[in-house]
Design a protein around this motif. Structure first.
Motif, PDB file in Angstrom:
ATOM      1  N   ASP A   1     -10.164  -3.849 -13.240  1.00  0.00           N
ATOM      2  CA  ASP A   1      -9.987  -2.419 -13.487  1.00  0.00           C
ATOM      3  C   ASP A   1      -9.481  -1.788 -12.191  1.00  0.00           C
ATOM      4  O   ASP A   1     -10.217  -1.129 -11.462  1.00  0.00           O
ATOM      5  CB  ASP A   1     -11.319  -1.801 -13.916  1.00  0.00           C
ATOM      6  CG  ASP A   1     -11.167  -0.336 -14.283  1.00  0.00           C
ATOM      7  OD1 ASP A   1     -10.018   0.097 -14.494  1.00  0.00           O
ATOM      8  OD2 ASP A   1     -12.194   0.368 -14.343  1.00  0.00           O
ATOM      9  N   SER A   2      -8.204  -2.012 -11.902  1.00  0.00           N
ATOM     10  CA  SER A   2      -7.636  -1.617 -10.617  1.00  0.00           C
ATOM     11  C   SER A   2      -6.675  -0.449 -10.790  1.00  0.00           C
ATOM     12  O   SER A   2      -6.173  -0.175 -11.889  1.00  0.00           O
ATOM     13  CB  SER A   2      -6.896  -2.792  -9.969  1.00  0.00           C
ATOM     14  OG  SER A   2      -7.757  -3.870  -9.764  1.00  0.00           O
ATOM     15  N   ALA A   3      -6.402   0.198  -9.673  1.00  0.00           N
ATOM     16  CA  ALA A   3      -5.446   1.301  -9.660  1.00  0.00           C
ATOM     17  C   ALA A   3      -4.044   0.710  -9.554  1.00  0.00           C
ATOM     18  O   ALA A   3      -3.534   0.454  -8.464  1.00  0.00           O
ATOM     19  CB  ALA A   3      -5.735   2.239  -8.495  1.00  0.00           C
ATOM     20  N   VAL A   4      -3.417   0.472 -10.711  1.00  0.00           N
ATOM     21  CA  VAL A   4      -2.108  -0.180 -10.737  1.00  0.00           C
ATOM     22  C   VAL A   4      -1.070   0.660 -10.009  1.00  0.00           C
ATOM     23  O   VAL A   4      -0.213   0.135  -9.293  1.00  0.00           O
ATOM     24  CB  VAL A   4      -1.677  -0.446 -12.196  1.00  0.00           C
ATOM     25  CG1 VAL A   4      -0.286  -1.051 -12.241  1.00  0.00           C
ATOM     26  CG2 VAL A   4      -2.683  -1.368 -12.884  1.00  0.00           C
ATOM     27  N   ASP A   5      -1.121   1.976 -10.186  1.00  0.00           N
ATOM     28  CA  ASP A   5      -0.145   2.852  -9.533  1.00  0.00           C
ATOM     29  C   ASP A   5      -0.271   2.787  -8.016  1.00  0.00           C
ATOM     30  O   ASP A   5       0.735   2.816  -7.305  1.00  0.00           O
ATOM     31  CB  ASP A   5      -0.319   4.289 -10.006  1.00  0.00           C
ATOM     32  CG  ASP A   5       0.110   4.475 -11.455  1.00  0.00           C
ATOM     33  OD1 ASP A   5       0.854   3.614 -11.965  1.00  0.00           O
ATOM     34  OD2 ASP A   5      -0.301   5.469 -12.077  1.00  0.00           O
ATOM     35  N   ALA A   6      -1.502   2.688  -7.516  1.00  0.00           N
ATOM     36  CA  ALA A   6      -1.717   2.596  -6.068  1.00  0.00           C
ATOM     37  C   ALA A   6      -1.133   1.295  -5.534  1.00  0.00           C
ATOM     38  O   ALA A   6      -0.508   1.273  -4.464  1.00  0.00           O
ATOM     39  CB  ALA A   6      -3.202   2.688  -5.740  1.00  0.00           C
ATOM     40  N   ARG A   7      -1.313   0.209  -6.274  1.00  0.00           N
ATOM     41  CA  ARG A   7      -0.749  -1.079  -5.842  1.00  0.00           C
ATOM     42  C   ARG A   7       0.768  -1.019  -5.832  1.00  0.00           C
ATOM     43  O   ARG A   7       1.416  -1.502  -4.899  1.00  0.00           O
ATOM     44  CB  ARG A   7      -1.218  -2.202  -6.760  1.00  0.00           C
ATOM     45  CG  ARG A   7      -0.744  -3.586  -6.308  1.00  0.00           C
ATOM     46  CD  ARG A   7      -1.094  -4.653  -7.333  1.00  0.00           C
ATOM     47  NE  ARG A   7      -0.839  -5.989  -6.803  1.00  0.00           N
ATOM     48  CZ  ARG A   7       0.347  -6.599  -6.862  1.00  0.00           C
ATOM     49  NH1 ARG A   7       1.390  -5.973  -7.398  1.00  0.00           N
ATOM     50  NH2 ARG A   7       0.489  -7.816  -6.372  1.00  0.00           N
ATOM     51  N   ARG A   8       1.337  -0.443  -6.875  1.00  0.00           N
ATOM     52  CA  ARG A   8       2.789  -0.317  -6.958  1.00  0.00           C
ATOM     53  C   ARG A   8       3.333   0.510  -5.797  1.00  0.00           C
ATOM     54  O   ARG A   8       4.366   0.169  -5.212  1.00  0.00           O
ATOM     55  CB  ARG A   8       3.181   0.299  -8.299  1.00  0.00           C
ATOM     56  CG  ARG A   8       4.676   0.300  -8.588  1.00  0.00           C
ATOM     57  CD  ARG A   8       4.977   0.920  -9.923  1.00  0.00           C
ATOM     58  NE  ARG A   8       4.360   0.178 -11.007  1.00  0.00           N
ATOM     59  CZ  ARG A   8       3.425   0.674 -11.822  1.00  0.00           C
ATOM     60  NH1 ARG A   8       2.991   1.905 -11.649  1.00  0.00           N
ATOM     61  NH2 ARG A   8       2.921  -0.059 -12.772  1.00  0.00           N
ATOM     62  N   SER A   9       2.624   1.564  -5.459  1.00  0.00           N
ATOM     63  CA  SER A   9       3.067   2.439  -4.378  1.00  0.00           C
ATOM     64  C   SER A   9       3.016   1.737  -3.012  1.00  0.00           C
ATOM     65  O   SER A   9       3.945   1.846  -2.226  1.00  0.00           O
ATOM     66  CB  SER A   9       2.208   3.702  -4.333  1.00  0.00           C
ATOM     67  OG  SER A   9       2.378   4.463  -5.502  1.00  0.00           O
ATOM     68  N   VAL A  10       1.922   1.008  -2.758  1.00  0.00           N
ATOM     69  CA  VAL A  10       1.808   0.349  -1.451  1.00  0.00           C
ATOM     70  C   VAL A  10       2.811  -0.794  -1.347  1.00  0.00           C
ATOM     71  O   VAL A  10       3.369  -1.048  -0.263  1.00  0.00           O
ATOM     72  CB  VAL A  10       0.371  -0.140  -1.187  1.00  0.00           C
ATOM     73  CG1 VAL A  10       0.042  -1.424  -1.929  1.00  0.00           C
ATOM     74  CG2 VAL A  10       0.134  -0.335   0.295  1.00  0.00           C
ATOM     75  N   LEU A  11       3.096  -1.479  -2.452  1.00  0.00           N
ATOM     76  CA  LEU A  11       4.093  -2.540  -2.432  1.00  0.00           C
ATOM     77  C   LEU A  11       5.473  -1.966  -2.119  1.00  0.00           C
ATOM     78  O   LEU A  11       6.267  -2.572  -1.379  1.00  0.00           O
ATOM     79  CB  LEU A  11       4.104  -3.281  -3.769  1.00  0.00           C
ATOM     80  CG  LEU A  11       5.015  -4.510  -3.875  1.00  0.00           C
ATOM     81  CD1 LEU A  11       4.660  -5.551  -2.811  1.00  0.00           C
ATOM     82  CD2 LEU A  11       4.928  -5.122  -5.269  1.00  0.00           C
ATOM     83  N   LYS A  12       5.753  -0.791  -2.649  1.00  0.00           N
ATOM     84  CA  LYS A  12       7.026  -0.128  -2.350  1.00  0.00           C
ATOM     85  C   LYS A  12       7.119   0.240  -0.879  1.00  0.00           C
ATOM     86  O   LYS A  12       8.172   0.086  -0.250  1.00  0.00           O
ATOM     87  CB  LYS A  12       7.167   1.109  -3.218  1.00  0.00           C
ATOM     88  CG  LYS A  12       8.505   1.832  -3.075  1.00  0.00           C
ATOM     89  CD  LYS A  12       8.611   3.012  -4.018  1.00  0.00           C
ATOM     90  CE  LYS A  12       9.951   3.723  -3.866  1.00  0.00           C
ATOM     91  NZ  LYS A  12      10.067   4.866  -4.796  1.00  0.00           N
ATOM     92  N   VAL A  13       6.014   0.710  -0.297  1.00  0.00           N
ATOM     93  CA  VAL A  13       6.017   1.110   1.113  1.00  0.00           C
ATOM     94  C   VAL A  13       6.240  -0.090   2.025  1.00  0.00           C
ATOM     95  O   VAL A  13       7.025  -0.019   2.971  1.00  0.00           O
ATOM     96  CB  VAL A  13       4.682   1.806   1.472  1.00  0.00           C
ATOM     97  CG1 VAL A  13       4.552   1.971   2.991  1.00  0.00           C
ATOM     98  CG2 VAL A  13       4.594   3.165   0.786  1.00  0.00           C
ATOM     99  N   ILE A  14       5.573  -1.193   1.753  1.00  0.00           N
ATOM    100  CA  ILE A  14       5.639  -2.331   2.682  1.00  0.00           C
ATOM    101  C   ILE A  14       6.888  -3.179   2.491  1.00  0.00           C
ATOM    102  O   ILE A  14       7.226  -3.997   3.352  1.00  0.00           O
ATOM    103  CB  ILE A  14       4.393  -3.225   2.568  1.00  0.00           C
ATOM    104  CG1 ILE A  14       4.300  -3.891   1.196  1.00  0.00           C
ATOM    105  CG2 ILE A  14       3.135  -2.441   2.905  1.00  0.00           C
ATOM    106  CD1 ILE A  14       3.132  -4.848   1.053  1.00  0.00           C
ATOM    107  N   SER A  15       7.593  -2.998   1.371  1.00  0.00           N
ATOM    108  CA  SER A  15       8.774  -3.823   1.142  1.00  0.00           C
ATOM    109  C   SER A  15      10.069  -3.031   1.258  1.00  0.00           C
ATOM    110  O   SER A  15      11.141  -3.580   1.160  1.00  0.00           O
ATOM    111  CB  SER A  15       8.696  -4.490  -0.233  1.00  0.00           C
ATOM    112  OG  SER A  15       8.623  -3.534  -1.270  1.00  0.00           O
TER     113      SER A  15
END
Length: 227
Positions: free
Chosen positions: A213-227
């Protein structure tokens, strides 16, 4: 435990204002999350000024109140500052994602010690990044290494067949993945090709959405920042 004074080494997870001069601080200790109120934290002569910040490991002493209540922080001494995080916005973004994930999933009790070790190891790796390393490959590799260990601690690490290029979700549902991505998922830090790491990150994104039960949007956002 209520009414006792407790000493523990803890990682600072969250800081939120409580009043004009005070903070509420959430910590991860070897026995679970602890939330303390730090009265007068930002007053000019406060003993706590500079003694804690996000990503610090500190030795804290707090007065334990009842379960679910805010505990009173009495003392705080910084042990590990992780100063290498301060000058890199991508490292800070990923560190924030690590802290939030651990805050969401770490249990209360003795098993929390493994989660604290994972968080400290992951933050230390971010703080030590060498300038010569490829930034995108490094950060995505660290994201995958962290998430792999989260799934392992949660008992949800997928079964990956390196030869066949498949991964098995819970319930024996399988998804096809290239062999190179399968190898990357087994050893994220050993992979240096950015495109393979990003493909692996998308696969783990499926596992996170399917199992946690994770924050999918938060993961997507951080992946965008680091890549």
């Amino acid at each position: 435990m209520a009414g006792e004074t407790v000493k523990a080494e803890a990682v600072c997870l969250r800081i939120v204002p409580w009043s004009r001069t005070s903070h509420i601080v959430q910590w991860l200790t070897p026995t679970g999350k602890v939330t303390t109120v730090v009265k007068g934290a930002v007053r000019p002569k406060s003993f706590f000024l500079g003694q804690y910040d996000l990503n610090y490991t500190c030795e804290i002493v707090y007065y334990a109140r009842g379960k679910g209540e805010l505990h009173a922080l009495r003392e705080c001494t910084p042990l590990v500052f992780r100063e290498g995080l301060r000058g890199d916005y991508r490292a800070l973004a990923l560190a924030g994602y690590f802290r939030a994930s651990v805050s969401d999933h770490a249990p209360q009790g003795p098993e929390a010690a493994d989660w604290r070790r994972l968080l400290e190891t992951s933050l230390d790796a971010l703080a030590r990044r060498g300038a010569a390393e490829d930034a995108t490959a490094f950060f995505v590799g660290e994201l995958l290494e962290f998430e792999r260990n989260v799934l392992k601690l949660a008992g949800l690490l997928p079964e990956i067949e390196l030869g066949g290029g498949t991964a098995t979700l819970r319930g024996e549902r399988t998804i096809p993945i290239p062999a190179a991505v399968a190898r990357c998922l087994e050893n994220p830090r050993g992979e240096k090709k950015t495109e393979i790491l990003l493909d692996a990150a998308r696969v783990f994104g499926v596992f996170y959405a399917f199992h946690l039960d994770s924050a999918v949007d938060a993961r997507r956002s951080v992946l965008k920042v680091i890549s």
